[in-house]
Write an enzyme that holds these catalytic residues in place. Structure first.
Site, short mmCIF file in Angstrom:
data_model
loop_
_atom_site.label_atom_id
_atom_site.label_comp_id
_atom_site.label_asym_id
_atom_site.label_seq_id
_atom_site.Cartn_x
_atom_site.Cartn_y
_atom_site.Cartn_z
N GLU A 64 0.81 -1.22 0.00
CA GLU A 64 0.00 0.00 0.00
C GLU A 64 0.84 1.27 0.00
O GLU A 64 0.49 2.26 -0.66
CB GLU A 64 -0.96 -0.01 1.20
CG GLU A 64 -2.13 -0.96 1.06
CD GLU A 64 -1.75 -2.42 1.25
OE1 GLU A 64 -2.53 -3.31 0.83
OE2 GLU A 64 -0.67 -2.67 1.82
N HIS A 120 -10.36 -5.90 8.38
CA HIS A 120 -11.24 -5.72 7.24
C HIS A 120 -12.50 -4.91 7.60
O HIS A 120 -13.43 -4.87 6.81
CB HIS A 120 -11.68 -7.07 6.68
CG HIS A 120 -10.60 -7.87 6.02
ND1 HIS A 120 -9.54 -8.39 6.72
CD2 HIS A 120 -10.43 -8.24 4.73
CE1 HIS A 120 -8.76 -9.06 5.88
NE2 HIS A 120 -9.28 -8.97 4.67
#
Length: 324
Positions: A60, A129
């Protein structure tokens, strides 16, 4: 207008914006061949080519750093972070670079980076998540933040973010990616950043919410409709914040409940409450109440219904405020 889900509206926006502007490109993990983990980018690679819909490594910080270089070279990159908490390794790039470059160049350089990610719980996902990290981004100077709650706004806010000269983080409520459908304008559709939406008219209490909490607030308003008239204000944009709409609704009802999925301390609900304390104190008939997540790591799925704000918790807050 076609009826679409939120994820279909996002995909439609991408097809429109990439066709409209050859400088727009998409990058992220699995966005190309797989069409994204939620299929939000499906068909882009086939239509626009692998140079404008780029599969990246699982890194990321690298995705964000690449977008910085692309923006400096004249592109309008749209980064996908697969999940909310996956974005944290990129915070260094966002805080130290993305939010500062326009300031560093004294306004001579635009920095049109869009960072989009699914956020929030309710989908029985594993750890990392289910977070609601909006406050991290709102607190970063130079970065705008938008959170849609309807398919039409999902398309319109993403289009506004892509076209904006500043970096914009768009958080998408994954709980409602496919569970909410609505009419979405065809072709170009832009919802201006910084404009709230009255999702439901009311006169006794205002429930302020955004993203996945808007449908929850509407359910709570309907449940208590026999006893109170509840207005639901969908902020849509956290930064810039539509203070005029917030103050107007507060003046109308005199009572405010703010709902957020994120933990309580230093959440965006506290900012809303502070604005009202500073600018609407004479309109308020009671304290600004918050219904939030708890100050613990997001729990495993067996406990997430206990953690997340519920219709019952919102209704309880409304009743307590009416009795104040």
């Amino acid at each position: 207008m076609a009826e679409r889900s939120i994820v279909e509206a996002i995909n439609d926006c991408f097809h429109v914006e990439l066709e409209r502007d050859p400088d727009v490109m998409v990058l992220g993990e699995d966005v190309g061949r797989a069409g994204g983990v939620f299929r939000a980018t499906v068909g882009l690679r086939e239509r626009f080519g692998s140079d404008r819909c780029v599969d990246t490594p699982v890194a990321e910080a690298g995705i964000m750093g690449t977008a910085i270089g692309l923006a400096m070279a004249g592109w309008r990159p749209v980064c996908e972070m697969q999940y909310d908490a996956f974005s944290y390794p990129a915070l260094d790039q966002l805080i130290n670079h993305v939010g500062r470059y326009r300031w560093r160049t004294r306004g001579t350089m635009e920095f049109p980076i869009t960072v989009r990610m699914p956020y929030g719980g309710g989908v029985r996902a594993p750890e990392l998540h289910d977070d609601s990290p909006e406050t991290y981004y709102v607190h970063t100077p130079g970065v705008k933040v938008a959170i849609p709650s309807t398919p039409a706004d999902a398309k319109g806010l993403l289009a506004a973010a892509i076209r904006d000269p500043d970096p914009v983080v768009v958080l998408e409520p994954k709980l409602h990616y496919r569970t909410i459908r609505g009419e979405v304008p065809d072709g170009e559709h832009v919802v201006p950043l910084g404009k709230a939406r009255v999702a439901r008219e009311g006169s006794d209490v205002t429930v302020v919410a955004y993203g996945s909490m808007v449908p929850l607030a509407e359910q709570a308003a309907e449940e208590i409709s026999g006893d109170a008239s509840v207005e639901v204000l969908d902020l849509r944009s956290l930064k810039p914040l539509d203070e005029d709409a917030l103050l107007a609704s507060t003046a109308k009802t005199g009572r405010v409940v703010v709902v957020q999925e994120a933990p309580r301390v230093c959440g965006f609900a506290a900012e809303v409450a502070a604005v009202l304390a500073e600018k609407a104190i004479l309109d308020l008939r009671g304290p600004v109440l918050r219904v939030t997540g708890y100050d613990v790591p997001y729990p495993y799925w067996q406990l997430e219904d206990v953690y997340m704000p519920s219709v019952a918790r919102v209704v309880d807050a409304v009743r307590r405020l009416l009795e104040f």
